[in-house]
Design a protein around this motif. Structure first.
Motif, PDB file in Angstrom:
ATOM      1  N   LEU A 131       0.863  -1.182   0.000  1.00 47.43           N
ATOM      2  CA  LEU A 131       0.000   0.000   0.000  1.00 47.43           C
ATOM      3  C   LEU A 131       0.899   1.231   0.000  1.00 47.43           C
ATOM      4  CD1 LEU A 131      -2.894   1.166   0.237  1.00 47.43           C
ATOM      5  CD2 LEU A 131      -2.568   1.160   2.714  1.00 47.43           C
ATOM      6  N   LEU A 133       1.485   5.057   0.533  1.00 50.85           N
ATOM      7  CA  LEU A 133       0.982   6.242   1.222  1.00 50.85           C
ATOM      8  C   LEU A 133       1.985   7.366   1.001  1.00 50.85           C
ATOM      9  CD1 LEU A 133      -0.167   4.587   4.581  1.00 50.85           C
ATOM     10  CD2 LEU A 133      -1.597   5.202   2.609  1.00 50.85           C
ATOM     11  N   GLY A 134       1.853   8.048  -0.149  1.00 45.07           N
ATOM     12  CA  GLY A 134       2.837   9.055  -0.503  1.00 45.07           C
ATOM     13  C   GLY A 134       4.173   8.379  -0.793  1.00 45.07           C
ATOM     14  N   ARG A 137       5.879   3.062   1.679  1.00 43.93           N
ATOM     15  CA  ARG A 137       5.265   1.817   1.214  1.00 43.93           C
ATOM     16  C   ARG A 137       5.048   0.907   2.422  1.00 43.93           C
ATOM     17  NH1 ARG A 137       5.719   0.608  -4.302  1.00 43.93           N
ATOM     18  NH2 ARG A 137       6.640   2.311  -5.504  1.00 43.93           N
TER      19      ARG A 137
END
Length: 643
Positions: A131, A133-134, A137
């Protein structure tokens, strides 16, 4: 900064698993006052069953994982009902701790037999893609780990704090005797706590499986990490267990990233030792603890088996003669080498018996002093061509210096905290043996150690080393036998029975415990040096924590407080895999099973069983009849005098 955040996320993932395992430790300890070292074993069993069902059999993960957890809990309840619960009724908490170490070894043995020694990798529950998130990872499996840990924490809090069943658990935690008088089934509550701890371990095992390599002995890492986390946070505190687990995960990951993976464990263990010095109960105070105005029931201490003098002397003479001629009868070098190894281990087992059997001080780090002695003597012999005798003395000196430093911690501790301190020391030595490449050779070991020699005479063959080891064992055994029959031995037995009462009688408990500890360290160092000279090689696996647990198993199986019992255990666990090579894979399982069985059904060990058998064989009905007649005559004479 980005790298630091990524490392912290990894640390929190690992720390969540440690926290879950630590929760199981805390739960069982709060209810029973004992430590369950088999926690990590159930985690790896659940992970292995999940792998088999999900990967090998092709079951959907949403079916395979719950089935793996349920099967593990069923196994745990069976083991708890037949081993842990009965043990609490007849053994001290220190012996229960060692019994659960046997359970851990037995579980590892089962995993080795069923799944082998090769590593396994389980696929993530939600795919490989992380995933994003900006710039950060996060692996999707991390959310499963966080979620499972959060569910375990919440469910355990609700059960203990909000339910009637939780009130029963809390009553057992505060005062088991009073809880029993109030109608609470304490054994059932004990089994429930064991089952809940197994459930938590199983959930932790299956959720962490996709993030790590699974092997038969991975459970030992989980056990040690969870135990350390619980001790740092507070073994009797649920919040402390969680905080300790997260803290340990962050420390190890940061140390791996910014210092070295070889020393990350060492740093965590140094923190643990510091906590044990300044705050033995942990960083977080337990909200609920056992009452201090009551005293737990003292478990009966089994008397060591002893041969009558009329039997001991002739049997000793026969054994001495037989041992002298063994190399002429045993021509197989493999079996003869096994006898030499058993004799070398017997040295350290005699020291361990003085410390554990006579003084009652639990030690799970005996192999650490074997490592110090072996590496010191080996390093000096290779690099400075020091004679073996001087190298051995140097190894003993270094070991005693380390023991004095460790005694600053251990002499203040008792029970599980003492066991934890010695275990931490053994793990610290393991970490140093792997990390100090220039001294120990690292994971590959120290190669090129010369054979043992005295005044130019080299003992390079198994037959030659047999007689050297045999002579050393005989000298040490005779010396310790005399010491244990003196006032020194009686003082150690008094400390073992009741340390407070011994101090009240004027016995300097610290001095006697320190003396027993130094005897144990000296013999362990000597054993490690002889081990290195015999193999011409020494590696961390040969003198690691696994060896410490194996030594405890040998001592218990052979018989404590006998000095000679350790030889029976060493011969059994060393020679069986050598004589029966096809059964060598069962050695780990047999070691754990024998340890558990000895605690439950053979409290005096193999030596005690042999002594009782020998006494029965030499007695005859004719000898028994006069004894009965004499006793009757004595009784009648006493009654006449009374009249």
């Amino acid at each position: 900064m980005l790298e630091f955040l990524q490392i912290c996320i990894g640390g929190l993932v690992v720390g969540s698993i440690y926290a879950a395992i630590a929760l199981g430790f805390s739960l069982v300890y709060r209810v029973t006052g004992a430590i369950n070292l088999s926690q990590g074993g159930f985690a790896i069993i659940a992970a292995m069953i999940g792998y088999t069902l999900g990967v090998s059999f092709g079951w959907p993960l949403w079916v395979a994982i719950p089935c793996a957890v349920a099967a593990t809990v069923a196994i745990g309840m069976a083991l708890g009902a037949f081993t842990f619960v009965p043990a609490l009724e007849r053994l001290s908490n220190a012996n229960v701790l060692m019994l659960t170490a046997g359970l851990l070894t037995m579980i590892e043995g089962v995993a080795l037999v069923v799944w082998g020694s090769q590593p396994y990798a389980m696929p993530p529950f939600s795919g490989e893609a992380p995933l994003v998130l900006g710039p950060i990872r996060v692996p999707t499996q991390a959310f499963w780990v966080f979620g499972a840990t959060a569910v375990c924490i919440t469910a355990l809090w609700f059960l203990v704090a909000k339910t009637k069943l939780g009130k029963g658990l809390r009553a057992c935690a505060e005062n088991p005797a009073a809880a029993s008088l109030m109608g609470i089934d304490v054994p059932r509550m004990t089994l429930l706590s064991f089952a809940l701890a197994t459930l938590i371990a199983a959930i932790a095992g299956v959720t962490i499986a996709p993030t790590t390599s699974l092997q038969f002995d991975t459970g030992r890492l989980f056990t040690i990490s969870g135990f350390v986390a619980a001790a740092i946070g507070g073994i009797a505190s649920f919040p402390g267990a969680v905080i300790g687990g997260l803290f340990l995960g962050l420390v190890t990951q940061l140390a791996t990233a910014y210092i070295s993976s070889l020393f990350s464990t060492a740093i965590a263990l140094l923190i643990l030792l510091a906590v044990l010095i300044w705050r033995p109960s942990g960083l977080v105070h337990a909200g609920l603890s056992k009452r201090q105005d009551t005293r737990d029931e003292v478990k009966a201490v089994a008397h060591a088996a002893k041969l009558p003098a009329s039997l001991a002397r002739p049997l000793a003479a026969v054994a001495l003669i037989a041992a002298t001629f063994v190399p002429f009868v045993v021509t197989d070098n493999g079996i003869l080498s096994g006898l030499v190894i058993a004799g070398i281990l017997f040295m350290t087992l005699m020291g361990l018996d003085v410390l554990m059997g006579y003084a009652g001080q639990v030690s799970l780090g005996q192999a650490g002093f074997m490592a110090i002695g072996g590496y010191t003597s080996g390093y000096l012999s290779i690099n400075y061509e020091t004679t073996p005798l001087l190298a051995i003395l140097a190894g003993i000196g270094v070991s005693l210096a380390c023991a004095l430093v460790l005694s600053v911690v251990t002499l203040r501790l008792r029970g599980l905290y003492l066991a934890l301190a010695t275990l931490a020391f053994g793990l610290l030595v393991d970490s140093c043996a792997v990390g100090f490449l220039d001294i120990t050779g690292g994971p590959s070991g120290l190669v090129g150690i010369p054979s043992f020699s005295i005044a130019g005479f080299e003992f390079a063959t198994p037959r030659a080393m047999y007689y050297v080891v045999f002579a050393l064992d005989a000298i040490i055994f005779l010396g310790l036998t005399g010491a244990m029959r003196s006032g020194f031995g009686r003082a150690l037995k008094a400390i073992r029975s009741d340390q407070m009462a011994a101090a009240a009688l004027g016995i300097n408990t610290i001095r006697y415990k320190l003396a027993a500890f130094m005897i144990s360290v000296t013999l362990a160092s000597l054993s490690g040096s002889m081990y290195a000279f015999f193999f011409n090689f020494l590696s961390p696996e040969m003198v690691g924590t696994g060896r410490s647990l194996e030594l405890v198993a040998m001592l218990i199986v052979g018989g404590e407080s006998t000095l000679l019992g350790g030889l029976f255990g060493a011969l059994l666990l060393t020679l069986l895999p050598t004589v029966f090579q096809p059964l060598a894979i069962y050695k780990t399982f047999a070691s754990g099973a024998l340890l558990v069985a000895s605690f439950l059904y053979l409290p005096q060990g193999l030596y005690g069983a042999v002594v009782q058998l020998a006494i029965r064989l030499v007695r005859s009905p004719r000898e028994i009849a006069p004894d009965k007649t004499a006793s009757k005559e004595a009784a009648s004479e006493t009654s006449v005098r009374a009249l």
